[in-house]
Write a protein that holds these residues in place. Sequence first.
Motif, PDB file in Angstrom:
ATOM      1  N   ASN A  96       1.048  -1.373  -0.136  1.00 32.93           N
ATOM      2  CA  ASN A  96      -0.176   0.187  -0.316  1.00 32.93           C
ATOM      3  C   ASN A  96       0.521   1.123   0.184  1.00 32.93           C
ATOM      4  N   LYS A  97       0.840   2.485  -0.515  1.00 30.74           N
ATOM      5  CA  LYS A  97       1.094   3.566  -1.118  1.00 30.74           C
ATOM      6  C   LYS A  97       0.115   4.586  -0.500  1.00 30.74           C
ATOM      7  N   LEU A  98       1.229   5.539   0.643  1.00 28.06           N
ATOM      8  CA  LEU A  98       0.511   6.438   1.567  1.00 28.06           C
ATOM      9  C   LEU A  98       1.269   7.613   1.161  1.00 28.06           C
ATOM     10  N   VAL A  99       0.702   8.667   1.044  1.00 29.85           N
ATOM     11  CA  VAL A  99       1.461   9.923   0.353  1.00 29.85           C
ATOM     12  C   VAL A  99       1.681  10.791   1.249  1.00 29.85           C
ATOM     13  N   ILE A 100       2.259  12.034   1.981  1.00 29.14           N
ATOM     14  CA  ILE A 100       1.291  12.747   3.103  1.00 29.14           C
ATOM     15  C   ILE A 100       2.362  13.921   2.386  1.00 29.14           C
ATOM     16  N   PHE A 101       1.669  14.783   2.453  1.00 27.88           N
ATOM     17  CA  PHE A 101       1.822  16.782   2.079  1.00 27.88           C
ATOM     18  C   PHE A 101       1.263  16.582   3.331  1.00 27.88           C
ATOM     19  N   SER A 102       2.604  18.248   4.216  1.00 30.43           N
ATOM     20  CA  SER A 102       2.778  18.913   5.153  1.00 30.43           C
ATOM     21  C   SER A 102       2.845  20.322   4.357  1.00 30.43           C
ATOM     22  N   GLY A 103       3.136  21.294   6.069  1.00 26.03           N
ATOM     23  CA  GLY A 103       3.427  22.591   5.763  1.00 26.03           C
ATOM     24  C   GLY A 103       5.047  22.862   5.901  1.00 26.03           C
ATOM     25  N   THR A 104       5.176  22.132   6.674  1.00 23.90           N
ATOM     26  CA  THR A 104       6.721  22.434   7.246  1.00 23.90           C
ATOM     27  C   THR A 104       7.340  20.772   7.058  1.00 23.90           C
ATOM     28  N   SER A 105       9.188  20.689   7.156  1.00 22.93           N
ATOM     29  CA  SER A 105       9.213  19.665   7.568  1.00 22.93           C
ATOM     30  C   SER A 105       9.271  19.433   8.692  1.00 22.93           C
ATOM     31  N   SER A 106       9.201  19.496   9.828  1.00 26.31           N
ATOM     32  CA  SER A 106       9.448  19.220  11.590  1.00 26.31           C
ATOM     33  C   SER A 106       7.302  18.247  11.589  1.00 26.31           C
TER      34      SER A 106
ATOM     35  N   LYS B 223       7.863  15.168   9.580  1.00 26.56           N
ATOM     36  CA  LYS B 223       8.849  14.201  10.202  1.00 26.56           C
ATOM     37  C   LYS B 223       8.549  13.496  11.101  1.00 26.56           C
ATOM     38  N   GLU B 224       6.951  14.410  12.419  1.00 29.68           N
ATOM     39  CA  GLU B 224       6.791  13.981  13.147  1.00 29.68           C
ATOM     40  C   GLU B 224       5.632  12.721  12.546  1.00 29.68           C
ATOM     41  N   ILE B 225       4.885  13.263  11.589  1.00 27.88           N
ATOM     42  CA  ILE B 225       4.033  12.288  11.495  1.00 27.88           C
ATOM     43  C   ILE B 225       4.432  11.173  10.715  1.00 27.88           C
ATOM     44  N   VAL B 226       5.182  11.312   9.641  1.00 30.94           N
ATOM     45  CA  VAL B 226       5.822  10.016   9.002  1.00 30.94           C
ATOM     46  C   VAL B 226       5.758   8.967  10.189  1.00 30.94           C
ATOM     47  N   GLU B 227       7.417   9.516  11.245  1.00 28.57           N
ATOM     48  CA  GLU B 227       7.436   9.267  11.991  1.00 28.57           C
ATOM     49  C   GLU B 227       6.718   8.102  12.973  1.00 28.57           C
TER      50      GLU B 227
ATOM     51  N   GLU C  38       4.228   1.699   2.371  1.00 25.28           N
ATOM     52  CA  GLU C  38       5.153   2.805   1.257  1.00 25.28           C
ATOM     53  C   GLU C  38       4.668   4.206   1.544  1.00 25.28           C
ATOM     54  N   ILE C  39       5.683   4.456   2.473  1.00 23.41           N
ATOM     55  CA  ILE C  39       5.062   6.043   2.609  1.00 23.41           C
ATOM     56  C   ILE C  39       5.959   6.858   1.794  1.00 23.41           C
ATOM     57  N   SER C  40       5.639   8.121   1.166  1.00 28.31           N
ATOM     58  CA  SER C  40       6.512   9.304   0.698  1.00 28.31           C
ATOM     59  C   SER C  40       6.040  10.152   1.731  1.00 28.31           C
ATOM     60  N   ALA C  41       6.558  11.344   1.573  1.00 26.68           N
ATOM     61  CA  ALA C  41       6.479  13.007   2.842  1.00 26.68           C
ATOM     62  C   ALA C  41       7.224  13.546   1.870  1.00 26.68           C
ATOM     63  N   TYR C  42       5.786  15.309   1.730  1.00 32.58           N
ATOM     64  CA  TYR C  42       6.629  15.745   0.834  1.00 32.58           C
ATOM     65  C   TYR C  42       6.035  17.599   2.262  1.00 32.58           C
ATOM     66  N   ALA C  43       7.165  18.788   2.660  1.00 35.15           N
ATOM     67  CA  ALA C  43       6.484  20.071   2.945  1.00 35.15           C
ATOM     68  C   ALA C  43       7.022  20.797   1.887  1.00 35.15           C
TER      69      ALA C  43
ATOM     70  N   VAL D 207      -3.571   9.807  -0.290  1.00 32.71           N
ATOM     71  CA  VAL D 207      -2.680  10.961  -0.100  1.00 32.71           C
ATOM     72  C   VAL D 207      -3.491  11.668   1.672  1.00 32.71           C
ATOM     73  N   LEU D 208      -2.533  11.694   2.401  1.00 28.38           N
ATOM     74  CA  LEU D 208      -3.148  12.004   3.487  1.00 28.38           C
ATOM     75  C   LEU D 208      -2.345  13.924   3.756  1.00 28.38           C
ATOM     76  N   VAL D 209      -3.362  14.595   3.587  1.00 31.25           N
ATOM     77  CA  VAL D 209      -2.925  17.006   3.666  1.00 31.25           C
ATOM     78  C   VAL D 209      -2.950  16.803   4.782  1.00 31.25           C
ATOM     79  N   THR D 210      -2.336  17.455   5.397  1.00 31.10           N
ATOM     80  CA  THR D 210      -2.231  18.075   6.896  1.00 31.10           C
ATOM     81  C   THR D 210      -3.765  19.474   7.188  1.00 31.10           C
ATOM     82  N   SER D 211      -3.219  19.373   6.410  1.00 25.43           N
ATOM     83  CA  SER D 211      -5.183  21.065   6.320  1.00 25.43           C
ATOM     84  C   SER D 211      -5.229  21.493   5.256  1.00 25.43           C
ATOM     85  N   HIS D 212      -7.089  22.179   4.983  1.00 25.00           N
ATOM     86  CA  HIS D 212      -7.536  22.636   3.972  1.00 25.00           C
ATOM     87  C   HIS D 212      -6.477  23.081   3.095  1.00 25.00           C
ATOM     88  N   LEU D 213      -5.699  23.793   3.755  1.00 22.55           N
ATOM     89  CA  LEU D 213      -4.899  24.835   3.398  1.00 22.55           C
ATOM     90  C   LEU D 213      -3.240  24.246   2.263  1.00 22.55           C
TER      91      LEU D 213
END
Length: 205
Positions: free
Chosen positions: A2-12, A15-19, A30-35, A49-55
């Motif tokens: 399974n593939k999960l892609v994470i989009f967040s605003g900042t690198s910190s 890192k926290e959500i991937v961990e 299989e996790i990919s993450a981008y700030a 795809v998991l996004v951390t906010s509506h923004l």
Amino acid sequence: MNKLVIFSGTSSTKKEIVEQIKNLLGDSLEISAYATDDDVLHPISNSLVLVTSHLILDCVKPLIKENCKTIIARRTLNLSNLDKILYINPNENVLLVNDTYETALESIELLKNFGFDFINYTPYYPTSDIDTSKFKYAITPGEPHLVPHNIKNIINIGPRIIDITTIVEILSILSMLNQKSHNISARYINKIISLNRELYTKIKT
């Protein structure tokens, strides 16, 4: 896999959500993450795809193909870091520092819901017009660079993580709920019990 892609605003936050997810789900994904503030972004297909906010969703939506499923994360505070607040005296006036007024209020509400209602919170964000000279403490969920320079006692409780309902939603979409739900709920319950014991001791003393 399974593939999960994470989009967040900042690198910190990334890192926290991937961990967090790796600790809970191990090698099942299989996790990919981008700030969005720091990384080069690429089109995403055939993934959850998991996004951390509506923004953040507004920012990355053009990159997400129609064959993806998208979740907007519900966020909570990292229980592992909240014990630092127990050192603040009851009724102390404290700044809650975050990047916007709305996120500062959300963090205050979460702290009170967790039982940290023995101190007085004032929301603070970059455009605030507040006299900070009377404050000795600032609490921030991962934004220490936004704390006014005159405040020396900074408690960084770390970026907000995703809450258990979002974890369950991820597991459900990926057909992993029966496999992982028991261990995940046990971890959350054990941490909450430990935190409640520490709060009870603080209140008693």
